[in-house]
Design a protein around this motif. Structure first.
Motif, PDB file in Angstrom:
ATOM      1  N   GLY A 159      27.969  45.836 -75.899  1.00 40.55           N
ATOM      2  CA  GLY A 159      26.825  45.537 -75.000  1.00 40.55           C
ATOM      3  C   GLY A 159      26.815  43.884 -74.557  1.00 40.55           C
ATOM      4  N   CYS A 160      26.498  43.819 -73.426  1.00 40.97           N
ATOM      5  CA  CYS A 160      26.170  42.329 -72.851  1.00 40.97           C
ATOM      6  C   CYS A 160      24.644  41.970 -72.435  1.00 40.97           C
ATOM      7  CB  CYS A 160      26.982  42.061 -72.064  1.00 40.97           C
ATOM      8  SG  CYS A 160      28.758  41.862 -72.298  1.00 40.97           S
ATOM      9  N   VAL A 161      23.939  41.142 -72.713  1.00 39.42           N
ATOM     10  CA  VAL A 161      22.747  40.621 -72.438  1.00 39.42           C
ATOM     11  C   VAL A 161      22.574  39.328 -72.305  1.00 39.42           C
ATOM     12  CG1 VAL A 161      21.462  42.932 -73.481  1.00 39.42           C
ATOM     13  CG2 VAL A 161      21.865  41.034 -74.774  1.00 39.42           C
ATOM     14  N   ILE A 162      21.461  38.903 -71.834  1.00 35.04           N
ATOM     15  CA  ILE A 162      20.946  37.475 -71.601  1.00 35.04           C
ATOM     16  C   ILE A 162      20.083  37.273 -72.625  1.00 35.04           C
ATOM     17  CG2 ILE A 162      19.738  35.723 -70.288  1.00 35.04           C
ATOM     18  CD1 ILE A 162      20.589  37.477 -67.743  1.00 35.04           C
ATOM     19  N   CYS A 163      20.234  36.202 -73.393  1.00 30.59           N
ATOM     20  CA  CYS A 163      19.466  35.798 -74.550  1.00 30.59           C
ATOM     21  C   CYS A 163      18.448  34.777 -74.230  1.00 30.59           C
ATOM     22  CB  CYS A 163      20.470  35.235 -75.761  1.00 30.59           C
ATOM     23  SG  CYS A 163      19.415  34.809 -77.206  1.00 30.59           S
ATOM     24  N   VAL A 219      28.398  28.316 -64.965  1.00 30.09           N
ATOM     25  CA  VAL A 219      27.813  29.287 -64.047  1.00 30.09           C
ATOM     26  C   VAL A 219      27.060  28.171 -63.133  1.00 30.09           C
ATOM     27  CG1 VAL A 219      26.112  31.023 -63.551  1.00 30.09           C
ATOM     28  CG2 VAL A 219      27.622  31.090 -65.464  1.00 30.09           C
ATOM     29  N   TYR A 220      27.464  28.544 -61.917  1.00 27.99           N
ATOM     30  CA  TYR A 220      26.669  27.226 -60.891  1.00 27.99           C
ATOM     31  C   TYR A 220      25.764  27.995 -60.237  1.00 27.99           C
ATOM     32  CZ  TYR A 220      30.981  24.982 -61.680  1.00 27.99           C
ATOM     33  OH  TYR A 220      32.040  24.226 -62.453  1.00 27.99           O
ATOM     34  N   VAL A 222      24.944  25.376 -65.265  1.00 29.34           N
ATOM     35  CA  VAL A 222      24.570  25.636 -66.652  1.00 29.34           C
ATOM     36  C   VAL A 222      25.847  26.282 -67.602  1.00 29.34           C
ATOM     37  CG1 VAL A 222      22.334  26.046 -66.062  1.00 29.34           C
ATOM     38  CG2 VAL A 222      23.681  28.002 -66.174  1.00 29.34           C
ATOM     39  N   LYS A 223      25.766  26.017 -68.728  1.00 23.98           N
ATOM     40  CA  LYS A 223      26.873  26.743 -69.510  1.00 23.98           C
ATOM     41  C   LYS A 223      26.371  27.785 -70.374  1.00 23.98           C
ATOM     42  CE  LYS A 223      29.372  25.573 -73.827  1.00 23.98           C
ATOM     43  NZ  LYS A 223      29.288  24.744 -74.870  1.00 23.98           N
ATOM     44  N   SER A 262      22.002  30.269 -72.348  1.00 26.02           N
ATOM     45  CA  SER A 262      22.150  29.235 -71.225  1.00 26.02           C
ATOM     46  C   SER A 262      21.963  27.922 -71.875  1.00 26.02           C
ATOM     47  CB  SER A 262      21.204  29.250 -70.041  1.00 26.02           C
ATOM     48  OG  SER A 262      21.616  30.445 -69.376  1.00 26.02           O
ATOM     49  N   GLU A 263      22.737  27.008 -71.667  1.00 23.10           N
ATOM     50  CA  GLU A 263      22.705  25.868 -72.462  1.00 23.10           C
ATOM     51  C   GLU A 263      22.812  24.710 -71.250  1.00 23.10           C
ATOM     52  OE1 GLU A 263      25.725  25.675 -75.104  1.00 23.10           O
ATOM     53  OE2 GLU A 263      24.578  26.876 -76.487  1.00 23.10           O
ATOM     54  N   ALA A 264      22.317  23.765 -71.534  1.00 26.60           N
ATOM     55  CA  ALA A 264      22.423  22.308 -70.302  1.00 26.60           C
ATOM     56  C   ALA A 264      23.641  21.929 -70.568  1.00 26.60           C
ATOM     57  CB  ALA A 264      21.457  21.443 -70.391  1.00 26.60           C
TER      58      ALA A 264
END
Length: 124
Positions: A15-19, A59-60, A85-86, A110-112
């Protein structure tokens, strides 16, 4: 949770989700009224996460188009990226109920890319 059900049914899955760093909100009651506060649910980390520093993507976000004539004299449009963002992967094992199947829930955080854009901040 779908991945939990698939694990219990012994069906291999990922499964894939946004954390999200913050859950939607944490409710409380103050003077008889409901109040909402940010829910810092990952403040102390998640002991079940397996960091995957080898899996990340840039990701742009945002930008604009620039119209021009290319080398062949044809009309062309170019996308100019604005910010990035990374996205870093973290895996969480999801064990099925009373079976030996363990699937993976991939969390994308997402990381800066840069620590802070002072020039952009000061231009506002």
């Amino acid at each position: 949770m779908l991945v939990d059900s698939l694990s219990s049914l012994q069906i291999p899955a990922i499964g894939c989700v946004i954390c999200y760093e913050f859950a939607i909100f944490n409710q409380g009651i103050r003077d008889g009224w409901q109040v909402e506060r940010a829910d810092k649910w990952l403040e102390k980390g998640n002991p079940l996460e397996i960091l995957r520093p080898d899996v990340s993507f840039r990701v742009y976000i945002g930008g604009y188009t620039r119209h021009h004539t290319n080398a062949d004299g044809r009309f062309a449009v170019q996308w100019i990226r604005e910010r990035q963002v990374k996205e870093a992967a973290r895996d969480m094992p999801i064990q099925g109920f009373r079976v030996n199947t363990c699937n993976v829930l991939r969390l994308w955080k997402s990381e800066a890319v840069e620590s802070f854009d002072f020039q952009g901040f000061n231009s506002v």
